[in-house]
Enzyme design. Structure first.
Site, short mmCIF file in Angstrom:
data_model
loop_
_atom_site.label_atom_id
_atom_site.label_comp_id
_atom_site.label_asym_id
_atom_site.label_seq_id
_atom_site.Cartn_x
_atom_site.Cartn_y
_atom_site.Cartn_z
CG HIS A 148 -2.25 -0.62 1.00
ND1 HIS A 148 -2.43 -1.98 0.95
CD2 HIS A 148 -3.49 -0.08 0.81
CE1 HIS A 148 -3.70 -2.26 0.76
NE2 HIS A 148 -4.37 -1.13 0.66
CG HIS A 176 1.85 -2.59 6.59
ND1 HIS A 176 2.69 -3.58 6.14
CD2 HIS A 176 0.85 -2.52 5.68
CE1 HIS A 176 2.21 -4.09 5.02
NE2 HIS A 176 1.09 -3.46 4.71
#
Length: 441
Positions: A208, A255
Site C-alpha cells: 500500500h 503494518h
C-alpha cells in the site's frame, strides 16, 4: 556499540507493535474490553429484538417475548478468543444487539478467501476513522478499477497506460519481496486489526505504501511539462497522498512503521532505476509486431515464478491480478493503436491546455465512466464464472468449495490472470471501441 548493533536496535524499535498500538490509541482506536459469556447472555436476554433490522436471519416472536427455536441460525458466532465478530455481525461489520453504540466499529471487509473477520474496536475519533478508511482504499482494487480507466477514457490515455506500467512493476516487486523476506504482520494484541482482508499476507514491505508513493510521484512526472499546471500543485499532492495512504496502514493495524518506511524507500529506488525506461516500454507495447505475444508470455512467466516463492496466501491472487491487468491493458493499447481508435497528440502540441469545463464535457465524462464500468464489471463477472470451473475441471480439483479450490495455484493463477487480463483488454480496446461506435469518444 557497533553500527550493526545500532541498526538492529533501530529496526527492532521501528518494528515494535506497541508503537502501532500507541498510534492507534492516539487516533482514538482501542480494543473493547472482553465480555464474559454470562454478560453476553444477559445482554441478549435484555436486548429489544423485535423489529431490529440488524438481526439478520432472525424471526422474532411477540414483542418482549421469547424467540422461536433456531432464530440464531444465520448469525455468526463469536470466536473463542473474543477477537472476532459476535452474534449479530456478518461480513466483518460490527453491530451489537439493541441500540448501536456510536463508539464501535468493525473490520472494513472480511477476507473473502480465508473467511477471517476482524476485531470490534472502540473509535472515539470518527473523522480520522473515515479519513484513514479512504486512505487505505487508495491502495485497493476498487480504487484501481476506477482510477486507471478514468485516466484512459477521460484524461490522457498515454499517461494512463504508463501509470499502469509503473504500478504493475512496483506492485509485482513489492509482492515478491514480501514472500522472500516473510515478516509477519504486527502482533494482535496489542494491535487492533481494523482490516483483515490482507492479513494472510506477509508484511514487509507495505505494498500500500509502495502504491501510495509510486502513483502520485509518477503522475506528476508524467504530466508536468505535458500539461499546463503549476508545479506547486504536484508538490502538494505527493506528500498528502503518500502520507495519507502510509498512515492509514498503521492506523488499520496492518503494518509496522518499518514496513511503511521500507515500502516508501523501495519505491523511490524502483522509480529511480526503471522510470527512464517507461517511455520505451510503452512504445514497444504499442508498435512492436510481436508485442502481444511477448507481453502475455512475460507476464505469465512472472506470475508462475511468484507463485513458487512461498505457500498460498491472498498475495498469490493479487499478484496474478496485477500481472493480468497489466498484460490486458498493454495488449489492448496495441490493438487500439494499430486500428487508429485512440491517437496520442503530437509533440508539437505540447504542453496541452485543459479544455474549458462545460456541461457537455462533464456529461460525456460521466457517461463514459458509467457505460465503461458497467461493461468492465460484466466482463469480470462472466470471466469469473467461466474460468474457475474450467480450471477445476482441467486440473481435476474439486470445485464444491470455491474458496478451497482457489487456494490451488492451478486455479487461482488462470482465474485471476485470464479474468483481469480481459478486464484490462476491455479498458483499452473494447470500451474505447464502444465509445467510438456510440459517438462519445
Amino acid at each position: 556499540m557497533s553500527l550493526r548493533q545500532r541498526l538492529a536496535q533501530l529496526v527492532g524499535r521501528l518494528q515494535d507493535p506497541q508503537k502501532v498500538a500507541r498510534f492507534q490509541r492516539l487516533c482514538g482506536v482501542e480494543a473493547p474490553p472482553r465480555r464474559s459469556a454470562d454478560q453476553r447472555e444477559d445482554e441478549k436476554a435484555e436486548a429489544p429484538l423485535a423489529g431490529d433490522p440488524r438481526l439478520r436471519g432472525r424471526q422474532p416472536g411477540a414483542p418482549g417475548g421469547p424467540q422461536p427455536p433456531g432464530s440464531d441460525r444465520n448469525q455468526c458466532p463469536a470466536k473463542p478468543d473474543g477477537g472476532g465478530a459476535p452474534n449479530g455481525v456478518r461480513n466483518g461489520l460490527a453491530a451489537e444487539l439493541g441500540p448501536a453504540s456510536p463508539r464501535r466499529a468493525g473490520a472494513l471487509r472480511r477476507n473473502s478467501l480465508t473467511g477471517e473477520e476482524g476485531q470490534l474496536a472502540r473509535v472515539s475519533n470518527w473523522p480520522l476513522y473515515c479519513l484513514f478508511c479512504f486512505g487505505t482504499e487508495l491502495g485497493n482494487e476498487l480504487f484501481y478499477i476506477l482510477f486507471f480507466p478514468f485516466w484512459i477514457w477521460n484524461l490522457d490515455p498515454l499517461v494512463g497506460r504508463r501509470l499502469v506500467v509503473i504500478w504493475v512493476l512496483v506492485m509485482y516487486l513489492g509482492q515478491c519481496t514480501k514472500d522472500i523476506i516473510r515478516w509477519p504482520r504486527p502482533a494482535s494484541p496489542p494491535v487492533v486489526k481494523l482490516e483483515v482482508f490482507y492479513n494472510s499476507e506477509y508484511s514487509m514491505p507495505s505494498t500500500h505504501a509502495m502504491s501510495g508513493t509510486a502513483i502520485p510521484i509518477s503522475m506528476i512526472l508524467l504530466t508536468y511539462g505535458r500539461w499546463q499546471y503549476p508545479l506547486i500543485y504536484g508538490l502538494i499532492l505527493i506528500p498528502c497522498w503518500c502520507s495519507l495512504v502510509c498512515l492509514s496502514r498503521i492506523y488499520m493495524g496492518m503494518h509496522s512503521i518499518l514496513d511503511i518506511i521500507a515500502g516508501f524507500l523501495y519505491t523511490i529506488l524502483i522509480l529511480a532505476v526503471f522510470y527512464p525506461f517507461v517511455d520505451l516500454i510503452d512504445n514497444f507495447n504499442q508498435t512492436h509486431k510481436y508485442a502481444p505475444f511477448i507481453i502475455i508470455g512475460l507476464h505469465l512467466a512472472l506470475g508462475i515464478f511468484s507463485f513458487t516463492l512461498d505457500t498460498w496466501s491472498t498475495s498469490r491472487g493479487d499478484t496474478a491480478e496485477i500481472l493480468g491487468s497489466g498484460a490486458g491493458i498493454a495488449c489492448g493499447s496495441h490493438v487500439t493503436y494499430n486500428m487508429g481508435l485512440v491517437l496520442d497528440p503530437s509533440l508539437d502540441t505540447l504542453p496541452l491546455a485543459g479544455p474549458p469545463i462545460t456541461m457537455t464535457l462533464f456529461g460525456k465524462a460521466i457517461l463514459r465512466i458509467l457505460i465503461g464500468m458497467v461493461f468492465v464489471l460484466i466482463v469480470r463477472d462472466v470471466m469469473k464464472k467461466i474460468t474457475i470451473p474450467l480450471a477445476c475441471k482441467i486440473f481435476n480439483i474439486p470445485c464444491d468449495d470455491i474458496r478451497k479450490a482457489r487456494q490451488h495455484m492451478e486455479v487461482e493463477l488462470p482465474y485471476r490472470y485470464i479474468t483481469y487480463g480481459m478486464v484490462g483488454f476491455s479498458i483499452t480496446f473494447f470500451v474505447p471501441y464502444l465509445f467510438f461506435f456510440i459517438g462519445i469518444s
